[in-house]
Design an enzyme around this catalytic site. Structure first.
Site, PDB file in Angstrom:
ATOM      1  N   CYS A 236       3.767   8.402   1.309  1.00 11.12           N
ATOM      2  CA  CYS A 236       4.311   7.417   2.245  1.00 11.12           C
ATOM      3  C   CYS A 236       4.444   6.098   1.479  1.00 11.12           C
ATOM      4  O   CYS A 236       3.442   5.546   1.012  1.00 11.12           O
ATOM      5  CB  CYS A 236       3.353   7.276   3.428  1.00 11.12           C
TER       6      CYS A 236
ATOM      7  N   CYS B 218       6.590  -6.220  15.272  1.00 14.31           N
ATOM      8  CA  CYS B 218       6.097  -5.342  16.337  1.00 14.31           C
ATOM      9  C   CYS B 218       4.596  -5.642  16.489  1.00 14.31           C
ATOM     10  O   CYS B 218       3.841  -5.536  15.512  1.00 14.31           O
ATOM     11  CB  CYS B 218       6.317  -3.872  15.976  1.00 14.31           C
TER      12      CYS B 218
ATOM     13  N   CYS C  43       1.637  -3.269  15.266  1.00 17.01           N
ATOM     14  CA  CYS C  43       1.630  -2.813  13.869  1.00 17.01           C
ATOM     15  C   CYS C  43       0.982  -3.875  12.983  1.00 17.01           C
ATOM     16  O   CYS C  43       1.354  -5.049  13.026  1.00 17.01           O
ATOM     17  CB  CYS C  43       3.057  -2.546  13.415  1.00 17.01           C
TER      18      CYS C  43
ATOM     19  N   CYS D  37       6.438  -7.502   6.594  1.00 18.32           N
ATOM     20  CA  CYS D  37       7.553  -7.049   7.423  1.00 18.32           C
ATOM     21  C   CYS D  37       7.918  -8.168   8.384  1.00 18.32           C
ATOM     22  O   CYS D  37       7.048  -8.871   8.882  1.00 18.32           O
ATOM     23  CB  CYS D  37       7.154  -5.808   8.213  1.00 18.32           C
TER      24      CYS D  37
ATOM     25  N   GLU E  47       0.828  -1.202   0.000  1.00 18.56           N
ATOM     26  CA  GLU E  47       0.000   0.000   0.000  1.00 18.56           C
ATOM     27  C   GLU E  47       0.869   1.263   0.000  1.00 18.56           C
ATOM     28  O   GLU E  47       2.008   1.244   0.468  1.00 18.56           O
ATOM     29  CB  GLU E  47      -0.937  -0.010   1.221  1.00 18.56           C
TER      30      GLU E  47
ATOM     31  N   CYS F 119      -0.652   5.427  10.364  1.00 18.29           N
ATOM     32  CA  CYS F 119       0.564   4.696  10.771  1.00 18.29           C
ATOM     33  C   CYS F 119       0.210   3.355  11.379  1.00 18.29           C
ATOM     34  O   CYS F 119      -0.622   3.261  12.282  1.00 18.29           O
ATOM     35  CB  CYS F 119       1.320   5.479  11.827  1.00 18.29           C
TER      36      CYS F 119
HETATM   37  N1  SAH Z   1       9.484  -0.164   9.812  1.00 21.24           N
HETATM   38  C1  SAH Z   1       9.626   1.252   9.929  1.00 21.24           C
HETATM   39  C2  SAH Z   1       8.602   2.063   9.152  1.00 21.24           C
HETATM   40  C3  SAH Z   1       7.172   1.629   9.194  1.00 21.24           C
HETATM   41  S1  SAH Z   1       6.044   2.149  10.393  1.00 21.24           S
HETATM   42  C4  SAH Z   1       9.593   1.642  11.390  1.00 21.24           C
HETATM   43  O1  SAH Z   1       9.376   0.794  12.225  1.00 21.24           O
HETATM   44  O2  SAH Z   1       9.853   2.793  11.684  1.00 21.24           O
HETATM   45  C5  SAH Z   1       5.973   3.863  10.597  1.00 21.24           C
HETATM   46  C6  SAH Z   1       5.690   4.252  12.040  1.00 21.24           C
HETATM   47  O3  SAH Z   1       4.383   3.848  12.478  1.00 21.24           O
HETATM   48  C7  SAH Z   1       6.664   3.606  13.011  1.00 21.24           C
HETATM   49  O4  SAH Z   1       7.097   4.540  13.946  1.00 21.24           O
HETATM   50  C8  SAH Z   1       5.797   2.552  13.665  1.00 21.24           C
HETATM   51  O5  SAH Z   1       6.304   2.143  14.909  1.00 21.24           O
HETATM   52  C9  SAH Z   1       4.489   3.278  13.771  1.00 21.24           C
HETATM   53  N2  SAH Z   1       3.351   2.401  14.056  1.00 21.24           N
HETATM   54  C10 SAH Z   1       3.239   1.075  13.828  1.00 21.24           C
HETATM   55  N3  SAH Z   1       2.036   0.631  14.237  1.00 21.24           N
HETATM   56  C11 SAH Z   1       1.371   1.692  14.711  1.00 21.24           C
HETATM   57  C12 SAH Z   1       0.054   1.871  15.246  1.00 21.24           C
HETATM   58  N4  SAH Z   1      -0.795   0.871  15.366  1.00 21.24           N
HETATM   59  N5  SAH Z   1      -0.281   3.112  15.632  1.00 21.24           N
HETATM   60  C13 SAH Z   1       0.562   4.151  15.506  1.00 21.24           C
HETATM   61  N6  SAH Z   1       1.796   4.049  14.995  1.00 21.24           N
HETATM   62  C14 SAH Z   1       2.203   2.829  14.606  1.00 21.24           C
END
Ligand code: SAH
Length: 356
Positions: free
Chosen positions: A104, A115, A118, A111, A91, A331
């Site tokens: 973005c 985490c 996410c 991935c 996406e 995000c």
């Molecule tokens: N892998 C990279 C980029 C992708 S995510 C990273 O980890 O930075 C972009 C941002 O969104 C990251 O800071 C991630 O931690 C955050 N993120 C992931 N899940 C989220 C959620 N459910 N709510 C808010 N931010 C989130």
């Protein structure tokens, strides 16, 4: 062209020059300029003769097929679900603001960083994207943006950019050199891969670096961001410091605020000295809901209290907006239609002894 993800935006000038064999020399510059600087579909690069355009379009297919396109925020936010050649999906999100237009991009299908909060991490890893597949996301968004020029690109979509370093860097260079987006308007966001940050430090373009910190002690960070078990905080912060001193750019710490988990005053008080020491900018992200994570985001009051305490301690802090939340474009919500396995806590299955 070969490879699963081959895109019109993969070949370099030499490869395109081969395709233009027999044409006047200036055609190469016209084609390159049309593809990148103007960011237009090949079919619309009208400086090129029609038959040549058709021949090039057949030889240079696009890699992304739009499987869905959704708009929200009164048309200011668009999300695409792209189907890639081999069936993988990613996406991309386009966001218009008063003073800028940001895309973005995803760097991987899925991935591997796992985490838990996410959506992409919940779905797991599928494959790396190539340079052309990343650059094409920006150009395709530019097609849709029309007269509004894409001014910023954030590598914050699906995937971990520094776990796909070469393609990420290839895309950064092409966006910088050929599309003409300045290093200050390109931001790479990482979960905190220390060897990747070191490579980025040596790479020679002062792009923005955002680090998904989310916790300022190893115990909590090990849990929220599993790569922390390999690359713990002390090493991560040293790598951030190295980036700052080499590039002169202050690092951004991203912090998704999760109710009762990392939004307490003790969390602020752990973050404060780290942010100060690195002169980091802190970007607070109210947690966006995802299907596989049972904990909710912090309340508005909590988010503001967290911000105020950081600001009072002398840290530059902003709250990220929740653009595209209602279309799962915010995000952490990108998952390209993948179903997510929801772990039901053991006690809900009635298998634990009474009283636990
Ligand atoms: N892998 C990279 C980029 C992708 S995510 C990273 O980890 O930075 C972009 C941002 O969104 C990251 O800071 C991630 O931690 C955050 N993120 C992931 N899940 C989220 C959620 N459910 N709510 C808010 N931010 C989130």
């Amino acid at each position: 062209m070969s490879g699963v993800g081959a895109s019109r935006y993969d070949p370099d000038r030499a490869a395109l020059s081969d395709l233009l064999d027999g044409e006047p020399g200036y055609r190469l510059e016209q084609l390159w300029d049309g593809l990148y600087r103007q960011g237009r579909p090949l079919e619309e690069i009208t400086g090129l003769p029609g038959p040549l355009r058709s021949r090039l379009a057949a030889a240079l297919p696009t890699a992304l097929e739009a499987a869905a396109e959704q708009r929200t925020d009164d048309g200011a936010t668009t999300k695409w679900l792209w189907r890639l050649r081999d069936g993988a999906a990613v996406e991309t999100v386009l966001m218009h603001y008063d003073d800028r237009t940001t895309v973005c991009v995803s760097t991987q299908a899925g991935c591997a960083m796992a985490c838990g909060f996410c959506a992409t991490g919940q779905a797991g890893f599928e494959r790396q994207l190539g340079v052309g597949e990343i650059v094409e996301q920006v150009v395709r968004a530019q097609w849709a943006a029309g007269d509004r020029r894409v001014s910023n690109v954030v590598f914050m979509g699906m995937g971990e950019p520094l776990a796909n370093f070469d393609a990420t860097w290839g895309a950064v260079e092409r966006l910088h050199e050929d599309v003409g987006i300045g290093a200050r308007h390109l931001t790479v966001s990482t979960v905190g891969i220390v060897p990747g940050i070191r490579r980025l430090t040596e790479a020679g373009l002062p792009v923005g670096l955002a680090v998904s910190l989310h916790a300022a002690d190893d115990e909590l960070r090990d849990e929220l961001v599993p790569i922390n078990r390999r690359d713990p905080l002390a090493e991560l912060l040293a790598a951030c410091d190295g980036y700052r001193s080499r590039t002169g750019r202050r690092v951004t710490f991203e912090w998704a605020l999760i109710a009762g988990v990392n939004d307490r005053f003790e969390d602020v008080d752990r973050l404060l000295p780290l942010a100060r020491r690195l002169s980091a900018h802190v970007n607070l992200i109210p947690l966006n809901p995802t299907p596989g994570y049972p904990v909710v985001g912090s309340s508005r009051n909590r988010v503001h209290a967290f911000r105020d305490r950081l600001a009072a301690g002398g840290v530059a802090v902003t709250i990220r907006d929740t653009r595209g939340r209602d279309i799962d474009a915010a995000c952490g919500q990108l998952r390209a239609g993948h179903p997510v396995q929801v772990d039901i806590p053991t006690r809900d299955r009635g298998t634990m002894s009474p009283g636990t």
